[in-house]
Design an enzyme around this catalytic site. Sequence first.
Site: not given
Ligand code: GLN
Length: 462
Positions: A59, A134, A158
């Site tokens: 990532k 994400s 994410s």
């Molecule tokens: N959907 C969550 C957010 O927007 C998850 C983000 C993450 O785990 N980086 O914060």
Amino acid sequence: MTLLKSWDRVLADVQSRTEYQNYVTAWESKIRSMLTFDLNRDRFGAQDGPLANIPFAVKDNIAVRDFNLTCGSRILENLVSPYTATAVERLQAAGARVVGKTNLDEFGMGSSTDNSALAQTNNPWNVNAVPGGSSGGSAAAVAAGLVPFALGSDTGGSVRQPAAFCGCFGLKPTYGTVSRFGLVAYASSLEVIGVLSRGVDTLETVYDIIAGRDDRDQSSVARPQNSPARGTARVGILRQIAELSPAIDAAYRETIEKVKSLGVEIVEIDIPALEYVVPAYYTIATAEASANLARYTGIRYGHRTSDDSSMEQMVAASRNEGFGDEVKLRILLGTYVLRSGFQDQYYIRAQKIRTAIRNGFDAAFGQVDLMLTPVFPTQAFLRGEGELTPFQQKLADKFTAAANLAGIPALTVPIGVTDGLPTAMQLLAPDFAEHRMFDFARRMGVDMAAMTPDGFDEGWRK
Ligand code: GLN
């Protein structure tokens, strides 16, 4: 290690390398996932080791020396990392090679990867659907068979939610077991580097390599000498689960029956504080984000505006030009909940809820070995009409973000395919009981042949 061995054989052969590169290129145009992809690019992978020649993707908020580190943001679009994250370094030392960086919601903020400022990533199952987020680029790359595994980061779901949307396994380890050195910070007290793959064995191998104390991350911890028991006799489910889509609801019920058929007792558990997961998560995550993202000033690195009439103006304009809307929203929210005189009302209260959630899980794990919940209330959603609003997407983080608030490990397990898109469930375990989840996921016997999107081709792996 079986899957990894077969990749090893294939990649040792020059002709297969070309076939592999062609396969990747064909998929890349379809899912538009990768920001870079080149098998020969990683000069740091060791010649031998348990993962010799195994390609993996990372990532793009995790540092790999000589690769870009964009975080899906304009503000870091041209940044090349001078150093490598500990988790990546450990994989390289085991022989694995980074073949690309994967797209993400800007700084990890989102649930669709559509918040990336740099590229769109499509779901390999249906290119009109989002891959989740994400870590959507990592999930899409694994689901399409471009790499046997990929690294992601999980602050509120994410890794697990995109894994569910793309039909692969996704591990969020116990907080601190994987070093965050080299992970660009979003909400430091919640996040951890995780792994996505199409098989539990691969996930386990990779986790065992990346986990462990690292002196460069003072919040990292060694796994205990006596690891928790691996067996599962009782699985907890939440007494109240509302608002699941019909496909996820059906998968949830089917999974409960499956668990019972394995001779495992199902126990209903009540954790009242879970009602407040989403407000507590977004209060803490945005508070930490507002502090962590203060470092992007355009002074030392990253985008710098041409508007340099004063130093203050230069910083303000660089940030304004560099950050996308979702990031700005969260910085504003974070500074709002932390402003003087109001901390008791928001931030401190969120911390108390966080403690109550942790205590709730501690009590639950006195009664059961694992918990079972959905990952997300819906399958991958379509762009356009079917899309959830950004607010609905945040509300839907309730099942995943609970594990980040509590610090406990959690695993996405693919269940099946409904209407052409994957369904999945989540296992949660006490601290350090990752292997209990791996073993139970194996017992659940997921049919990965069925979890394969159209066009997935193992033919080049002769
Ligand atoms: N959907 C969550 C957010 O927007 C998850 C983000 C993450 O785990 N980086 O914060």
